[in-house]
Design a protein around this motif. Structure first.
Motif, PDB file in Angstrom:
ATOM      1  N   ASP A   1       0.870  -1.178   0.000  1.00 28.46           N
ATOM      2  CA  ASP A   1       0.000   0.000   0.000  1.00 28.46           C
ATOM      3  C   ASP A   1       0.909   1.230   0.000  1.00 28.46           C
ATOM      4  O   ASP A   1       2.135   1.098   0.005  1.00 28.46           O
ATOM      5  CB  ASP A   1      -0.917  -0.016   1.223  1.00 28.46           C
ATOM      6  CG  ASP A   1      -1.937  -1.147   1.149  1.00 28.46           C
ATOM      7  OD1 ASP A   1      -2.362  -1.485   0.024  1.00 28.46           O
ATOM      8  OD2 ASP A   1      -2.298  -1.702   2.210  1.00 28.46           O
ATOM      9  N   CYS A   2       0.310   2.411   0.007  1.00 28.02           N
ATOM     10  CA  CYS A   2       1.118   3.634  -0.066  1.00 28.02           C
ATOM     11  C   CYS A   2       2.169   3.661   1.043  1.00 28.02           C
ATOM     12  O   CYS A   2       1.837   3.554   2.224  1.00 28.02           O
ATOM     13  CB  CYS A   2       0.233   4.872   0.017  1.00 28.02           C
ATOM     14  SG  CYS A   2       1.183   6.402   0.024  1.00 28.02           S
ATOM     15  N   ASP A   3       3.423   3.824   0.644  1.00 29.71           N
ATOM     16  CA  ASP A   3       4.531   3.837   1.608  1.00 29.71           C
ATOM     17  C   ASP A   3       4.434   5.026   2.557  1.00 29.71           C
ATOM     18  O   ASP A   3       4.850   4.943   3.705  1.00 29.71           O
ATOM     19  CB  ASP A   3       5.864   3.918   0.869  1.00 29.71           C
ATOM     20  CG  ASP A   3       6.052   2.748  -0.076  1.00 29.71           C
ATOM     21  OD1 ASP A   3       5.457   2.767  -1.171  1.00 29.71           O
ATOM     22  OD2 ASP A   3       6.763   1.806   0.300  1.00 29.71           O
ATOM     23  N   LEU A   4       3.863   6.125   2.054  1.00 28.39           N
ATOM     24  CA  LEU A   4       3.877   7.369   2.835  1.00 28.39           C
ATOM     25  C   LEU A   4       2.732   7.447   3.832  1.00 28.39           C
ATOM     26  O   LEU A   4       2.927   7.764   4.997  1.00 28.39           O
ATOM     27  CB  LEU A   4       3.825   8.584   1.897  1.00 28.39           C
ATOM     28  CG  LEU A   4       5.183   9.139   1.450  1.00 28.39           C
ATOM     29  CD1 LEU A   4       6.039   8.070   0.819  1.00 28.39           C
ATOM     30  CD2 LEU A   4       4.991  10.302   0.504  1.00 28.39           C
ATOM     31  N   CYS A   5       1.508   7.148   3.372  1.00 24.05           N
ATOM     32  CA  CYS A   5       0.353   7.360   4.255  1.00 24.05           C
ATOM     33  C   CYS A   5      -0.363   6.077   4.607  1.00 24.05           C
ATOM     34  O   CYS A   5      -1.288   6.081   5.416  1.00 24.05           O
ATOM     35  CB  CYS A   5      -0.614   8.363   3.630  1.00 24.05           C
ATOM     36  SG  CYS A   5      -1.589   7.685   2.281  1.00 24.05           S
ATOM     37  N   GLY A   6       0.027   4.947   3.969  1.00 23.99           N
ATOM     38  CA  GLY A   6      -0.575   3.668   4.313  1.00 23.99           C
ATOM     39  C   GLY A   6      -1.906   3.391   3.633  1.00 23.99           C
ATOM     40  O   GLY A   6      -2.487   2.328   3.809  1.00 23.99           O
TER      41      GLY A   6
ATOM     42  N   VAL B   1      -1.104   6.000  -8.401  1.00 18.50           N
ATOM     43  CA  VAL B   1      -1.122   7.256  -7.646  1.00 18.50           C
ATOM     44  C   VAL B   1      -1.968   7.026  -6.399  1.00 18.50           C
ATOM     45  O   VAL B   1      -3.117   6.590  -6.498  1.00 18.50           O
ATOM     46  CB  VAL B   1      -1.742   8.394  -8.482  1.00 18.50           C
ATOM     47  CG1 VAL B   1      -1.725   9.700  -7.689  1.00 18.50           C
ATOM     48  CG2 VAL B   1      -1.019   8.553  -9.809  1.00 18.50           C
ATOM     49  N   CYS B   2      -1.403   7.277  -5.231  1.00 22.74           N
ATOM     50  CA  CYS B   2      -2.157   7.112  -3.986  1.00 22.74           C
ATOM     51  C   CYS B   2      -3.380   8.032  -3.992  1.00 22.74           C
ATOM     52  O   CYS B   2      -3.250   9.228  -4.260  1.00 22.74           O
ATOM     53  CB  CYS B   2      -1.263   7.418  -2.780  1.00 22.74           C
ATOM     54  SG  CYS B   2      -2.178   7.465  -1.221  1.00 22.74           S
ATOM     55  N   GLY B   3      -4.532   7.457  -3.684  1.00 23.03           N
ATOM     56  CA  GLY B   3      -5.774   8.228  -3.691  1.00 23.03           C
ATOM     57  C   GLY B   3      -5.889   9.181  -2.512  1.00 23.03           C
ATOM     58  O   GLY B   3      -6.769  10.036  -2.477  1.00 23.03           O
ATOM     59  N   ASN B   4      -4.985   9.057  -1.556  1.00 24.47           N
ATOM     60  CA  ASN B   4      -5.031   9.905  -0.367  1.00 24.47           C
ATOM     61  C   ASN B   4      -3.990  11.028  -0.417  1.00 24.47           C
ATOM     62  O   ASN B   4      -4.319  12.189  -0.227  1.00 24.47           O
ATOM     63  CB  ASN B   4      -4.816   9.040   0.879  1.00 24.47           C
ATOM     64  CG  ASN B   4      -4.931   9.836   2.162  1.00 24.47           C
ATOM     65  OD1 ASN B   4      -5.825  10.667   2.310  1.00 24.47           O
ATOM     66  ND2 ASN B   4      -4.017   9.591   3.083  1.00 24.47           N
ATOM     67  N   CYS B   5      -2.714  10.663  -0.719  1.00 25.41           N
ATOM     68  CA  CYS B   5      -1.646  11.679  -0.642  1.00 25.41           C
ATOM     69  C   CYS B   5      -0.989  11.976  -1.984  1.00 25.41           C
ATOM     70  O   CYS B   5      -0.112  12.827  -2.062  1.00 25.41           O
ATOM     71  CB  CYS B   5      -0.596  11.269   0.383  1.00 25.41           C
ATOM     72  SG  CYS B   5       0.521   9.963  -0.147  1.00 25.41           S
ATOM     73  N   GLY B   6      -1.381  11.246  -3.059  1.00 25.14           N
ATOM     74  CA  GLY B   6      -0.847  11.550  -4.382  1.00 25.14           C
ATOM     75  C   GLY B   6       0.526  10.969  -4.669  1.00 25.14           C
ATOM     76  O   GLY B   6       1.115  11.256  -5.721  1.00 25.14           O
TER      77      GLY B   6
HETATM   78 ZN   LIG Z   1      -0.472   7.952   0.284  1.00 24.80          ZN
END
Ligand SMILES: [Zn+2]
Length: 275
Positions: free
Chosen positions: A8-13, A35-40
């Motif tokens: 999953d997104c490394d930055l925001c999970g 592209v992460c749907g939360n933090c881009g």
């Molecule tokens: Zn993210």
């Protein structure tokens, strides 16, 4: 790829993502980035174990890539000069993670730094030792070195590892409490296009290039791993995105996101204007 894991997104999970469909025509049968749907954040979801990715990079080196190429040497010189003018290398104890053939280390050794390199390639470690210094033949999945450093550098490496957050946390553990981290990458996004999209993306295995950083997502990644950026280069017009960071308390965490739609639109424009 039987040993692969899905991230999953490394930055925001977040597990919420959009596939970057526009990439498909440039990357052969490889999995496109998302592209992460939360933090881009832009990342590749399916990744092999870190050692296998490192092995691929050794093979890419074996196929003729060298940091002696003028463009590669020039960008490393740029980092050496940038830091020298703003902070100075003289007398600093420095670890370069993903040190390659030691070209960058040579530049800063000439400027008075005490250097060490960390490298998964034995051949490269031998070259680094040729500078009369210590080479750590390992990856960041192995234990941290038994010494602490004034400066850790991660140059054109963070985007190519399996776990960027693990690499940043590893760097933090290698630093003295008041030490500085220097990260530079050419995989920058949300900036003017520096080359055709077909050259920016490639047919190499997708997980040899797991991450594409914007100024915000790099600052976000640093923050999540206990760093605050303190200085940046003129990244909007330079081909290089360079941040200098220091350790901070975990309580100061920030959320420095890009809008996912802006990231998708950026790649769509790139495809239209400079394919
Ligand atoms: Zn993210």
């Amino acid at each position: 790829m039987t040993n692969s894991r899905t991230f999953d997104c490394d930055l925001c999970g977040s597990a919420n993502y959009t596939v970057l469909e526009v990439a498909r025509k440039y990357i052969g049968d490889n999995e496109p980035p998302v592209v992460c749907g939360n933090c881009g954040f832009v990342f590749v979801r399916t990744r092999r174990p870190a050692k296998e990715i490192a092995e691929d990079w050794n093979n890419i080196f074996g196929e003729g890539y060298t940091s002696e190429w003028p463009g590669v040497k020039a960008r490393l010189f740029y980092v050496a000069e940038f830091f020298d003018q703003n902070y100075g290398w003289k007398g600093k104890k420095v670890l370069d993670i993903g040190a390659g053939e030691g070209t960058f280390l040579k530049f800063i050794q000439q400027r008075g730094a005490w250097i060490s390199g960390l490298e998964p390639s034995l051949e490269n470690c031998t070259k680094i030792e040729g500078l009369g210094v210590r080479a750590y033949w390992q990856t960041i999945e192995d234990p941290v070195p038994d010494e602490k450093f004034d400066v850790v550098t991660i140059l054109w490496t963070l985007e190519n590892c399996q776990d960027c957050m693990r690499m940043l946390r590893f760097a933090r553990e290698c630093l003295k409490p008041d030490g500085q981290l220097v990260v530079a990458t050419g995989s920058r996004i949300l900036v003017p296009f520096k080359k055709p999209l077909q050259d920016y993306l490639s047919g190499n295995p997708a997980d040899t290039h797991c991450f594409r950083f914007s100024r915000n997502s790099l600052a976000h990644a640093l923050n999540r791993c206990g760093f605050q950026w303190i200085y940046q280069n003129d990244w909007y017009q330079s081909d290089v995105l360079l941040l200098v960071a220091e350790s901070i308390d975990v309580k100061d965490r920030l959320f420095i996101a890009d809008k996912p739609i802006d990231v998708a639109n950026f790649f769509n424009s790139w495809d239209r204007e400079f394919p």
